[in-house]
Design a protein around this motif. Structure first.
Motif, PDB file in Angstrom:
ATOM      1  N   UNK A 132       0.699  -1.322  -0.004  1.00 36.01           N
ATOM      2  CA  UNK A 132      -0.059  -0.150   0.105  1.00 36.01           C
ATOM      3  C   UNK A 132       0.807   1.435   0.049  1.00 36.01           C
ATOM      4  N   UNK A 133       2.077   1.125   0.295  1.00 33.25           N
ATOM      5  CA  UNK A 133       3.157   2.296   0.260  1.00 33.25           C
ATOM      6  C   UNK A 133       3.285   2.731  -0.964  1.00 33.25           C
ATOM      7  N   UNK A 134       3.352   1.865  -2.019  1.00 38.23           N
ATOM      8  CA  UNK A 134       3.533   1.997  -3.188  1.00 38.23           C
ATOM      9  C   UNK A 134       2.543   3.064  -3.848  1.00 38.23           C
ATOM     10  N   UNK A 135       3.041   4.013  -4.635  1.00 42.11           N
ATOM     11  CA  UNK A 135       2.049   5.034  -5.236  1.00 42.11           C
ATOM     12  C   UNK A 135       1.089   4.764  -5.990  1.00 42.11           C
ATOM     13  N   UNK A 136       1.126   3.840  -6.855  1.00 37.64           N
ATOM     14  CA  UNK A 136       0.275   3.155  -7.874  1.00 37.64           C
ATOM     15  C   UNK A 136      -0.445   2.072  -7.541  1.00 37.64           C
ATOM     16  N   UNK A 137      -1.936   2.014  -7.961  1.00 44.29           N
ATOM     17  CA  UNK A 137      -2.983   1.225  -7.294  1.00 44.29           C
ATOM     18  C   UNK A 137      -2.656  -0.339  -8.081  1.00 44.29           C
ATOM     19  N   UNK A 138      -1.860  -0.247  -9.096  1.00 43.10           N
ATOM     20  CA  UNK A 138      -1.925  -1.704  -9.930  1.00 43.10           C
ATOM     21  C   UNK A 138      -1.285  -2.655  -8.941  1.00 43.10           C
ATOM     22  N   UNK A 139      -0.226  -2.460  -8.282  1.00 43.87           N
ATOM     23  CA  UNK A 139       0.560  -3.474  -7.615  1.00 43.87           C
ATOM     24  C   UNK A 139      -0.562  -3.983  -6.533  1.00 43.87           C
ATOM     25  N   UNK A 140      -1.501  -3.415  -6.102  1.00 47.27           N
ATOM     26  CA  UNK A 140      -2.390  -3.775  -5.110  1.00 47.27           C
ATOM     27  C   UNK A 140      -3.231  -4.997  -5.575  1.00 47.27           C
ATOM     28  N   UNK A 141      -3.938  -4.781  -7.006  1.00 52.15           N
ATOM     29  CA  UNK A 141      -4.696  -5.397  -7.529  1.00 52.15           C
ATOM     30  C   UNK A 141      -3.893  -6.716  -8.126  1.00 52.15           C
ATOM     31  N   UNK A 142      -2.847  -6.573  -8.507  1.00 48.31           N
ATOM     32  CA  UNK A 142      -1.770  -7.815  -8.923  1.00 48.31           C
ATOM     33  C   UNK A 142      -1.590  -8.638  -7.779  1.00 48.31           C
ATOM     34  N   UNK A 143      -1.302  -8.359  -6.647  1.00 48.64           N
ATOM     35  CA  UNK A 143      -0.834  -9.026  -5.404  1.00 48.64           C
ATOM     36  C   UNK A 143      -2.247  -9.758  -4.997  1.00 48.64           C
ATOM     37  N   UNK A 144      -3.444  -9.090  -4.954  1.00 48.45           N
ATOM     38  CA  UNK A 144      -4.512  -9.638  -4.512  1.00 48.45           C
ATOM     39  C   UNK A 144      -4.999 -10.715  -5.339  1.00 48.45           C
TER      40      UNK A 144
END
Length: 200
Positions: A132-144
């Motif tokens: 969540x510290x990452x500024x872009x939201x794509x990593x959140x969706x990919x990890x989830x």
């Protein structure tokens, strides 16, 4: 099914419950309801998961978790709320899998199932907070999405092959320990940077 396989299955399901409790309950219940998974007599206590009401409730929870887990910071709030729920669910799933006539096994399953679910939940929640510290939201969706696929696939494999369940449990524990060690290092670096910034 031997004792090692039963322990492996109980461990796998409880560890996976630390990631996706509702998905575990929903998938096992649906598989049993449709006759896709025939459980041996030692696991008949899990028949309760085939109850349509329980499948429906778990399905609603799984859908809610699926969407909540894709939104930055909402996932961390969801994880915080489930810090107590997932370990209890993992403990109860492990408890249902072991021999109900042996109180020693029941207590061991309850403690280890809850502890295992808490361990994987802690690693998941910590990793997601770091993402969540990452500024872009794509990593959140990919990890989830990766967690969704991994949980579903490992759960299917554990139910289909009790010997594989032992290997899965060991791999999940190893991956969880590595994740926690890496999170600890990241946290120490962040604290060190903040301390240096404050002193300068």
């Amino acid at each position: 099914m031997g004792a090692v396989e039963i322990i492996g299955l109980a461990a796998s399901v409880s560890l996976l419950a630390g990631w996706r409790l509702y998905l575990c309950v929903f998938a096992v219940g649906l598989a049993m309801q449709t006759g896709w998974v025939e459980l041996p007599h030692q696991l008949k206590a899990l028949d309760v998961l085939a109850n349509p009401w329980l499948i429906g409730i778990a399905g609603v929870g799984a859908v809610a978790e699926f969407f909540a887990d894709k939104v930055m910071w909402v996932d961390s709030v969801w994880d915080t709320i489930h810090t107590a729920i997932r370990p209890i669910g993992g403990a109860l799933l492990a408890l249902a899998i072991v021999d109900p006539t042996d109180p020693a096994w029941q207590i061991a399953a309850l403690l280890l199932g809850g502890g295992g679910a808490l361990l994987t939940h802690g690693a998941k929640a910590g990793a997601r907070a770091a993402v969540n510290v990452s500024p872009e939201p794509v990593s959140n969706v990919v990890v989830s999405t990766g967690e969704d696929i991994l949980t579903g696939g490992l759960l299917f494999l554990a139910l289909a092959n009790p010997v594989a369940a032992v290997v899965i449990a060991v791999l999940i524990v190893c991956a969880t320990v590595v994740t926690l060690v890496l999170l600890r290092r990241v946290l120490r670096r962040l604290v060190g940077r903040k301390a240096r910034a404050a002193s300068s």
